[in-house]
Scaffold this motif. Structure first.
Motif, PDB file in Angstrom:
ATOM      1  N   GLU A  97      68.983  54.917  47.232  1.00  0.00           N
ATOM      2  CA  GLU A  97      68.333  55.365  46.004  1.00  0.00           C
ATOM      3  C   GLU A  97      69.321  56.043  45.077  1.00  0.00           C
ATOM      4  O   GLU A  97      69.382  55.753  43.889  1.00  0.00           O
ATOM      5  CB  GLU A  97      67.195  56.342  46.338  1.00  0.00           C
ATOM      6  CG  GLU A  97      66.464  56.860  45.113  1.00  0.00           C
ATOM      7  CD  GLU A  97      65.310  57.766  45.486  1.00  0.00           C
ATOM      8  OE1 GLU A  97      65.230  58.887  44.941  1.00  0.00           O
ATOM      9  OE2 GLU A  97      64.484  57.344  46.335  1.00  0.00           O
ATOM     10  N   TYR A 136      68.488  57.702  50.724  1.00  0.00           N
ATOM     11  CA  TYR A 136      67.833  56.412  50.821  1.00  0.00           C
ATOM     12  C   TYR A 136      66.396  56.501  50.302  1.00  0.00           C
ATOM     13  O   TYR A 136      65.818  57.588  50.187  1.00  0.00           O
ATOM     14  CB  TYR A 136      67.833  55.936  52.272  1.00  0.00           C
ATOM     15  CG  TYR A 136      69.151  55.344  52.716  1.00  0.00           C
ATOM     16  CD1 TYR A 136      69.367  53.966  52.695  1.00  0.00           C
ATOM     17  CD2 TYR A 136      70.186  56.158  53.158  1.00  0.00           C
ATOM     18  CE1 TYR A 136      70.573  53.422  53.100  1.00  0.00           C
ATOM     19  CE2 TYR A 136      71.401  55.627  53.573  1.00  0.00           C
ATOM     20  CZ  TYR A 136      71.582  54.256  53.538  1.00  0.00           C
ATOM     21  OH  TYR A 136      72.777  53.724  53.945  1.00  0.00           O
ATOM     22  N   LYS A 137      65.824  55.332  50.011  1.00  0.00           N
ATOM     23  CA  LYS A 137      64.475  55.285  49.483  1.00  0.00           C
ATOM     24  C   LYS A 137      63.434  55.820  50.474  1.00  0.00           C
ATOM     25  O   LYS A 137      62.351  56.246  50.073  1.00  0.00           O
ATOM     26  CB  LYS A 137      64.129  53.848  49.087  1.00  0.00           C
ATOM     27  CG  LYS A 137      64.958  53.320  47.925  1.00  0.00           C
ATOM     28  CD  LYS A 137      64.659  51.858  47.633  1.00  0.00           C
ATOM     29  CE  LYS A 137      65.546  51.333  46.515  1.00  0.00           C
ATOM     30  NZ  LYS A 137      65.310  49.885  46.246  1.00  0.00           N
ATOM     31  N   ASP A 138      63.764  55.801  51.777  1.00  0.00           N
ATOM     32  CA  ASP A 138      62.834  56.334  52.776  1.00  0.00           C
ATOM     33  C   ASP A 138      63.053  57.823  53.020  1.00  0.00           C
ATOM     34  O   ASP A 138      62.552  58.380  54.008  1.00  0.00           O
ATOM     35  CB  ASP A 138      62.946  55.556  54.085  1.00  0.00           C
ATOM     36  CG  ASP A 138      64.325  55.705  54.736  1.00  0.00           C
ATOM     37  OD1 ASP A 138      65.210  56.352  54.124  1.00  0.00           O
ATOM     38  OD2 ASP A 138      64.519  55.186  55.848  1.00  0.00           O
ATOM     39  N   ASN A 139      63.856  58.461  52.115  1.00  0.00           N
ATOM     40  CA  ASN A 139      64.110  59.900  52.185  1.00  0.00           C
ATOM     41  C   ASN A 139      64.910  60.312  53.417  1.00  0.00           C
ATOM     42  O   ASN A 139      64.757  61.395  53.961  1.00  0.00           O
ATOM     43  CB  ASN A 139      62.819  60.716  52.124  1.00  0.00           C
ATOM     44  CG  ASN A 139      62.834  61.665  50.930  1.00  0.00           C
ATOM     45  OD1 ASN A 139      62.942  61.220  49.792  1.00  0.00           O
ATOM     46  ND2 ASN A 139      62.750  62.961  51.188  1.00  0.00           N
ATOM     47  N   THR A 140      65.805  59.434  53.845  1.00  0.00           N
ATOM     48  CA  THR A 140      66.815  59.837  54.813  1.00  0.00           C
ATOM     49  C   THR A 140      68.120  60.050  54.081  1.00  0.00           C
ATOM     50  O   THR A 140      68.359  59.489  53.008  1.00  0.00           O
ATOM     51  CB  THR A 140      66.986  58.773  55.916  1.00  0.00           C
ATOM     52  OG1 THR A 140      67.293  57.511  55.289  1.00  0.00           O
ATOM     53  CG2 THR A 140      65.728  58.646  56.748  1.00  0.00           C
ATOM     54  N   ASN A 153      68.162  65.781  59.971  1.00  0.00           N
ATOM     55  CA  ASN A 153      67.203  65.078  60.825  1.00  0.00           C
ATOM     56  C   ASN A 153      66.913  65.850  62.100  1.00  0.00           C
ATOM     57  O   ASN A 153      66.343  65.316  63.050  1.00  0.00           O
ATOM     58  CB  ASN A 153      67.714  63.685  61.174  1.00  0.00           C
ATOM     59  CG  ASN A 153      69.092  63.715  61.839  1.00  0.00           C
ATOM     60  OD1 ASN A 153      69.708  64.776  61.963  1.00  0.00           O
ATOM     61  ND2 ASN A 153      69.571  62.543  62.239  1.00  0.00           N
ATOM     62  N   GLN A 180      62.474  64.623  55.130  1.00  0.00           N
ATOM     63  CA  GLN A 180      61.273  64.087  54.485  1.00  0.00           C
ATOM     64  C   GLN A 180      60.666  65.058  53.478  1.00  0.00           C
ATOM     65  O   GLN A 180      59.818  64.676  52.678  1.00  0.00           O
ATOM     66  CB  GLN A 180      60.234  63.718  55.546  1.00  0.00           C
ATOM     67  CG  GLN A 180      60.695  62.621  56.499  1.00  0.00           C
ATOM     68  CD  GLN A 180      61.153  61.373  55.753  1.00  0.00           C
ATOM     69  OE1 GLN A 180      60.406  60.841  54.934  1.00  0.00           O
ATOM     70  NE2 GLN A 180      62.359  60.903  56.033  1.00  0.00           N
ATOM     71  N   ASN A 194      68.820  49.726  50.249  1.00  0.00           N
ATOM     72  CA  ASN A 194      67.796  50.761  50.148  1.00  0.00           C
ATOM     73  C   ASN A 194      68.343  52.099  49.640  1.00  0.00           C
ATOM     74  O   ASN A 194      67.619  53.108  49.674  1.00  0.00           O
ATOM     75  CB  ASN A 194      67.127  50.972  51.511  1.00  0.00           C
ATOM     76  CG  ASN A 194      66.309  49.765  51.941  1.00  0.00           C
ATOM     77  OD1 ASN A 194      65.735  49.068  51.100  1.00  0.00           O
ATOM     78  ND2 ASN A 194      66.276  49.496  53.239  1.00  0.00           N
ATOM     79  N   ASN A 245      71.814  49.360  55.658  1.00  0.00           N
ATOM     80  CA  ASN A 245      70.778  49.064  54.661  1.00  0.00           C
ATOM     81  C   ASN A 245      71.162  49.529  53.259  1.00  0.00           C
ATOM     82  O   ASN A 245      70.433  50.284  52.612  1.00  0.00           O
ATOM     83  CB  ASN A 245      69.457  49.712  55.079  1.00  0.00           C
ATOM     84  CG  ASN A 245      69.005  49.258  56.450  1.00  0.00           C
ATOM     85  OD1 ASN A 245      69.033  48.059  56.759  1.00  0.00           O
ATOM     86  ND2 ASN A 245      68.603  50.205  57.289  1.00  0.00           N
TER      87      ASN A 245
END
Length: 968
Positions: A381, A397-401, A430, A439, A379, A376
């Protein structure tokens, strides 16, 4: 011998009076007679070839144009010059315009003759039948004849009849001999490498002495190159400054210590995005989504340039990156790596990859952008590109991974251990790799430590114990621990070890260096910075970090700053502020306008102040002034010079006096050394301890060492500055404004950086001091010694009488070359455990790794360049070397490390020197060769390079090439 170094047309408006016309007529008659004599000689030569008797051919003879491409040395003298061709369109600038306008254009690349370097041959007046004591040369390629005396017409120095006619008529269409740099006597004696003394030890004249024989001088800490003639004339070229004795007037034109208006380079056209990179690098995305690069690419060829582009790139002119049709949406710049995200959402990377940090699945470094397989990519960031200390990169990443590639050598992953290595991007934080905190993370600083700013405003640290841990409780440093600070809004990174934390109208810093002002030096825990009252009242709008400095913009548009004074635009070039202070720029809109992208997460190259529709910047001369920072041609640096040290700015004259320029605190000038003053041009050191008896000068950061004619070692300068200790060698902790004696009966002394000092006495005693990396100063072990400390010189060296050279020029290792031709080495690479595949030593041991010498061959010299590169010169003129491939002359543009190999592209070498990113070799026939960086024109144009090629003066050489401009 005639040297017309740096002579160029000095176009001054003048009257065409009787004297001028008389001089022209006389000169024209003289040159016409010479030209006719040469034509008669040529005719006689042709008749002689048909069997007719003719005059003897002149000793130097003439050559045909196709002879210029031969690899063997041509007879005669070498000249470097520029002409305008009759068959090409000449520049429109009138020759009689003002000197500033004319020379400004002339010094650019407006050169139309296809061959940049040609051979000029001296004419034999006697054989030609010319009754004249003047010297004439002929250009073998064009047949043009030049008088080396010349004549001044209308304020212009003319050397040929063509040029004289053009000046008198104002016509520029004729060939014009515009610049000459010629050396030699025409006797056939080689010049480069001929360093014979004028008198022998018995006082008689040396029959091998050549007044204009010279040696090449360079130093890895200097971007300049010098040649010292036997008669004491010192010439130099490279980057203008105190080393080159550049005039204060010239330096003011390129003053990087004040605010200057800055524009996007015009070649780009419409610019969509300005990406400020790290350590002198900039990127641009234009309206067509093409990528352009600008500035320093020296770290690891991280710009993604093709091999051809790498050869041409200088850093002072923008270049479009060849991406084979790919378009760019975002750029993520690092110290040694660059990532780009294309408009079709492909992640690509270029740069250093020795530990897999590019995520390519292996450890091959790349100078062109290659695809990185990640999930991805659209995505992504941001990418946190680490400094070269840690050699790792982290994707957010934009989903904070978060995903990680490279080495966890410093334990920054927070897994409780260190040493893990990932060659592809792997998810972290993670709960599988590292704690389950992804997160919670708002921002990351990744380097020797990982500093995490969480969304709740708290700051956590893991990794290297020496930095940024401050007063945290003891524990496993490879696990995250919380600092005692709350409500942090934003985090800024400066280098590997310095962080600024912004709260609401408050600023805190943690650092390990000199950054942010002396009141905040070496505070490895969050320290609140004092804000000027005015700034407190106005409120903080933005913060910004560049090389060693913090900028703060108030909500009313006023600019404040602290840190290195050289970066604050206050016209000071040394020292640090105590705390945040008001700067000279007001009415600033922002430091982050819509075009500026600062995803570097690192010490940025420069600040761009947006004020209306204009930008202003300071502190980076290359990006501010381009090629104007260069001294392109040889310039006279000093006269009557006996020896010169190119590391700083100092030479010893033939009367054994020391001359210095630069930072006054380093040079033992008495009251003038008590505080910082810039000495723009060389002055003689008046200290009576060394006056009239200086034999050798060695500079080591902020300390000057002088070895005297009676073998005493003296030192002066700074003991420490802002917590940085320079291991000067004297007892006590005070700085010295006069020279103090350290040792007697010193036969050999060498020093490298701020770390290593080695002295060997005539009685065989050895002394070392400084911070020794694995015994780099000869003392086994890694220990700090503040004053000269005696140790036993290993018996294998054979005693002091068997020593030929001692070299500790880098500070991480030392070398001893013996008279029997063996080399002994001690120390280590910086952040490494081996040297070219040879294990690091903790005491001098013989270096033989891959040195395949013949039975009658020995080592005559060792020439290091930085912590990772060395070359060995043998008595047979062969060179062996190890280190970064791009400096070896083996045809590679890569930064990858190479074990010791023979460099087969060069032979018959008698002198070898190292500069900043380049090596120069003088062969036994007097030719001069080079390899490595040529971005400052150090090597000049080499044979086979013509003027019509882009940036022909600055092409980088990845192979060994002959450099006629260094032979002059």
């Amino acid at each position: 011998m005639l040297i017309l170094a740096g002579v160029s047309i000095n176009a001054i408006i003048g009257d065409d009076g009787i004297i001028s016309r008389t001089q022209y007529s006389t000169f024209l008659s003289e040159m016409t007679a010479v030209e006719e004599a040469v034509q008669m000689w040529k005719a006689g030569e042709a008749l002689g070839q048909m069997g007719e008797e003719t005059k003897a051919i002149p000793a130097k003879g003439l050559c045909q144009v196709n002879d210029l491409t031969k690899t063997e040395r041509l007879a005669g003298e070498v000249g470097y010059y520029r002409i305008w061709s009759m068959t090409e369109t000449a520049p429109s600038t009138n020759i009689l315009s003002s000197a500033d306008v004319f020379n400004g254009i002339f010094e650019s690349e407006l050169m139309y003759f296809p061959a940049g370097v040609q051979d000029l041959f001296y004419l034999n007046n006697e054989v030609l039948g010319i009754e004249s004591d003047k010297t004439y040369v002929i250009d073998a390629a064009t047949g043009m004849i030049f008088s080396m005396n010349g004549v001044i017409l209308k304020g212009v120095s003319c050397y040929s009849s063509n040029m004289a006619t053009a000046v008198m008529s104002g016509n520029l269409n004729a060939p014009i001999f515009a610049e000459s740099e010629v050396s030699g006597t025409g006797t056939g004696d080689k010049l480069a490498g001929n360093t014979e003394d004028e008198y022998l030890e018995d006082g008689t004249k040396n029959p091998n002495y050549e007044e204009y024989g010279f040696q090449i001088i360079a130093h890895p800490n200097s971007q300049n190159v010098f040649k010292l003639y036997n008669n004491g004339d010192l010439y130099g070229k490279g980057v203008k400054g105190t080393q080159l004795n550049t005039s204060p007037e010239e330096m003011e034109k390129i003053n990087q210590y004040v605010w200057k208006e800055w524009e996007v380079p015009s070649e780009i056209g419409e610019c969509k995005k300005i990406v400020v990179g790290i350590y002198g690098a900039m990127y641009f995305i234009d309206s067509k989504d093409d990528l352009w690069v600008y500035g320093s690419n020296s770290a690891s060829n991280k710009f993604g340039l093709t091999a051809e582009q790498s050869v041409e790139y200088t850093g002072r002119e923008v270049m479009k990156v060849n991406l084979s049709g790919k378009k760019v949406r975002k750029v993520f710049p690092g110290t040694d790596t660059t990532f780009i995200l294309t408009t079709d959402n492909i992640l690509m990377a270029a740069g250093l990859n020795t530990l897999g940090q590019l995520g390519l699945g292996d450890t091959h470094s790349t100078t062109v952008f290659e695809k990185v397989e990640v999930p991805n990519a659209q995505n992504i960031e941001t990418i946190y590109c680490a400094d070269n200390h840690s050699q790792a990169n982290v994707i957010k990443y934009k989903d904070n991974t978060f995903y990680f590639a490279g080495s966890n050598g410093f334990g920054g992953l927070g897994t409780g251990k260190s040493g893990e290595n990932y060659k592809t991007f792997t998810q972290i934080w993670n709960g599988v790799i590292g704690p389950d905190i992804d997160q919670d993370v708002k921002d990351v600083m990744w380097d020797c430590q990982t500093v995490i700013l969480k969304k709740d405003g708290t700051v956590w640290v893991a990794g290297y114990e020496g930095y940024l841990m401050g007063n945290l409780p003891s524990g496993n440093r490879f696990q995250f621990r919380k600092h005692n600070i709350e409500n942090v809004k934003k985090m800024y990174k400066l280098g590997a070890t310095d962080v600024v934390l912004e709260k609401e109208n408050e600023i805190y810093c943690m650092n390990h260096g000199n950054s942010f002002g002396t009141d905040y030096y070496c505070k490895s825990y969050p320290v609140k910075m004092e804000l000027p009252t005015e700034l407190q009242n106005e409120g903080i709008k933005e913060c910004y970090i560049t090389n060693g400095s913090l900028y703060v913009l108030s909500k009313t548009g006023k600019l404040y700053g602290t840190g290195a004074k050289s970066c604050l635009g206050i016209n000071e070039m040394d020292g640090y502020t105590n705390k945040i202070q008001k700067l000279t720029m007001d009415n600033i809109d922002t430091m982050y306008d819509a075009k500026i992208d600062t995803d570097a997460n690192e010490s940025l190259s420069l600040v761009l102040l947006s004020k209306g529709d204009k930008y202003y910047t300071t502190a980076n001369s290359s990006l501010m002034f381009g090629n104007d920072i260069l001294q392109k041609n040889w310039t006279v640096v000093a006269k009557n010079v006996k020896s010169f040290n190119a590391m700083s700015g100092g030479y010893i004259d033939k009367n054994n006096n020391l001359w210095v320029s630069g930072d006054s605190r380093f040079f033992g000038l008495g009251a003038d050394s008590a505080s910082y003053k810039n000495i723009p041009n060389y002055i003689m050191c008046p200290d009576n301890n060394i006056k009239g008896k200086a034999k050798e000068v060695i500079f080591a950061s902020a300390v000057t060492y002088v070895l005297t004619t009676d073998n005493q070692l003296w030192a002066t300068g700074l003991y420490e500055n802002l917590g940085t200790n320079y291991y000067a060698g004297w007892s006590g902790t005070e700085n010295k404004t006069t020279f103090v004696k350290l040792l007697d009966n010193v036969s050999y002394f060498s020093a490298g950086g701020i770390n290593t000092r080695v002295a060997i006495l005539s009685n065989g005693k050895a002394y070392g001091w400084g911070l020794s990396y694995s015994g780099a100063n000869g003392i086994p072990g890694t220990t700090t010694y503040m004053v000269p400390t005696e140790y036993t010189l290993p018996a294998i060296i054979g005693g002091v009488n068997n020593i030929a050279k001692v070299k500790s020029e880098d500070g991480h290792f030392s070398n001893i070359v013996t008279k029997t031709g063996k080399v002994y080495q001690t120390g280590t690479w910086f952040n490494g455990g081996y040297v070219g595949g040879h294990p690091a030593t903790v005491g001098f041991s013989e270096y033989t790794h891959n040195l395949t010498l013949n039975a009658d061959e020995i080592i005559s010299d060792v020439v290091p360049m930085g912590a990772m590169n060395s070359k060995f010169l043998t008595s047979k003129g062969r060179i062996f070397g190890y280190g970064n491939a791009k400096y070896l002359g083996i045809g590679s543009p890569l930064n990858d490390l190479t074990e010791t190999v023979e460099l087969t592209g060069i032979n018959d070498v008698e002198q070898l020197v190292a500069g900043s990113g380049f090596y120069i070799a003088v062969k036994k026939d007097g030719t001069v060769w080079g390899t490595g960086s040529n971005t400052y024109g150090i090597l000049g144009r080499w044979i086979g390079i013509d003027r019509k090629q882009p940036n022909s003066r600055y092409k980088t050489a990845f192979e060994w090439v002959e450099c006629p401009e260094l032979e002059l």
